[in-house]
Enzyme design. Structure first.
Site, PDB file in Angstrom:
ATOM      1  N   TYR A  14      25.053  -6.304   5.165  1.00 31.20           N
ATOM      2  CA  TYR A  14      23.878  -6.064   6.008  1.00 31.20           C
ATOM      3  C   TYR A  14      23.969  -4.694   6.689  1.00 31.20           C
ATOM      4  O   TYR A  14      23.011  -3.914   6.707  1.00 31.20           O
ATOM      5  CB  TYR A  14      23.844  -7.209   7.007  1.00 31.20           C
ATOM      6  CG  TYR A  14      22.793  -7.238   8.064  1.00 31.20           C
ATOM      7  CD1 TYR A  14      21.574  -7.864   7.833  1.00 31.20           C
ATOM      8  CD2 TYR A  14      23.026  -6.716   9.341  1.00 31.20           C
ATOM      9  CE1 TYR A  14      20.621  -7.959   8.832  1.00 31.20           C
ATOM     10  CE2 TYR A  14      22.084  -6.805  10.339  1.00 31.20           C
ATOM     11  CZ  TYR A  14      20.879  -7.421  10.081  1.00 31.20           C
ATOM     12  OH  TYR A  14      19.937  -7.507  11.066  1.00 31.20           O
ATOM     13  N   ASP A  37      13.454  -9.761  17.067  1.00 34.92           N
ATOM     14  CA  ASP A  37      14.164  -8.501  17.327  1.00 34.92           C
ATOM     15  C   ASP A  37      13.231  -7.539  18.038  1.00 34.92           C
ATOM     16  O   ASP A  37      12.372  -6.937  17.381  1.00 34.92           O
ATOM     17  CB  ASP A  37      14.662  -7.921  16.002  1.00 34.92           C
ATOM     18  CG  ASP A  37      15.610  -6.751  16.193  1.00 34.92           C
ATOM     19  OD1 ASP A  37      15.618  -6.153  17.273  1.00 34.92           O
ATOM     20  OD2 ASP A  37      16.324  -6.434  15.226  1.00 34.92           O
ATOM     21  N   ASP A  97      23.191  -0.205  22.532  1.00 36.73           N
ATOM     22  CA  ASP A  97      24.059  -1.366  22.294  1.00 36.73           C
ATOM     23  C   ASP A  97      23.215  -2.600  21.969  1.00 36.73           C
ATOM     24  O   ASP A  97      22.221  -2.887  22.648  1.00 36.73           O
ATOM     25  CB  ASP A  97      24.906  -1.642  23.532  1.00 36.73           C
ATOM     26  CG  ASP A  97      25.853  -0.494  23.822  1.00 36.73           C
ATOM     27  OD1 ASP A  97      26.748  -0.278  22.998  1.00 36.73           O
ATOM     28  OD2 ASP A  97      25.676   0.187  24.845  1.00 36.73           O
ATOM     29  N   ASP A 100      23.666  -9.069  17.715  1.00 36.04           N
ATOM     30  CA  ASP A 100      22.897  -9.926  16.824  1.00 36.04           C
ATOM     31  C   ASP A 100      23.506 -11.326  16.813  1.00 36.04           C
ATOM     32  O   ASP A 100      24.737 -11.474  16.712  1.00 36.04           O
ATOM     33  CB  ASP A 100      22.929  -9.392  15.383  1.00 36.04           C
ATOM     34  CG  ASP A 100      21.796  -8.433  15.071  1.00 36.04           C
ATOM     35  OD1 ASP A 100      21.027  -8.059  15.982  1.00 36.04           O
ATOM     36  OD2 ASP A 100      21.668  -8.043  13.885  1.00 36.04           O
TER      37      ASP A 100
END
Lengths: 128, 128
Positions: A14, A37, A97, A100
């Site tokens: 990813y 997101d 920063d 996930d």
């Protein structure tokens, strides 16, 4: 449930695909995966919408990549991992920063991703 | 929704209280808060069960504390943050990487906590 090794390998793919391999990055997700997101915004669902999200992120920037800043934490086939977004916007290198949080299917494809970050924390990379 | 500053202050109190202030640590949580630690295990709910969890964590160890290893990421009144558990078990200093994912009420009390870690990743602190 995928093993921790499978999950770490999936996240490595990813990270590697994100800068320039749209198809490879989208293929890290299950077909009906969801993406939130950042957390609190509209949830995108499925490969088409996730590909559009990749286009959006890359359209904002001259370049954009992810740099892990610590180990992937795996628990019960889920994962959370810290990284920095490194991006160049209008010629200026910026850093932010992110963490996930991901779930996976049995083939270690991402079934959900939620990203924790705050645009107010983006800063010139030189400040790091 | 609490501000990022309120959330960061709440997490700082949580880290400070954890080693030795059971009541102060439990008070970081809303009364009906849930704790899933690690992710995939039974969810504890409410101050009584959360206090028992504190007792369990401290009962295993001679000492135990949390050391943040990066910034708190805040999004939409939720947070994810990376840290290490530093603990002494049977006289040996051990370390383990964790990410906590938290939601908060309007007073910045934790309403849910989910902790990502894997006991297999615990290691002697000397290895760091």
């Amino acid at each position: 449930v995928p093993t921790p090794e499978q999950i770490r390998a999936a996240i490595a793919r990813y990270v590697e695909a994100f800068p320039a391999d749209r198809d490879g990055w989208v293929a890290c997700f299950a077909e009906d995966a969801t993406v939130e997101d950042p957390v609190g915004t509209e949830v995108r669902k499925g490969h088409a919408e996730i590909g559009e999200f990749w286009d959006f992120a890359h359209g904002l920037a001259d370049s954009i990549s992810m740099t892990p800043t610590g180990p992937v934490r795996v628990a019960a086939g889920q994962a959370a991992w810290p990284f920095q977004i490194n991006t160049v916007i209008a010629g200026t290198a910026m850093v932010m920063d992110v963490i996930d949080v991901m779930t996976f299917d049995d083939e270690a494809r991402i079934t959900s991703m939620r990203a924790f970050w705050d645009m107010n924390e983006m800063r010139p990379a030189a400040a790091d």
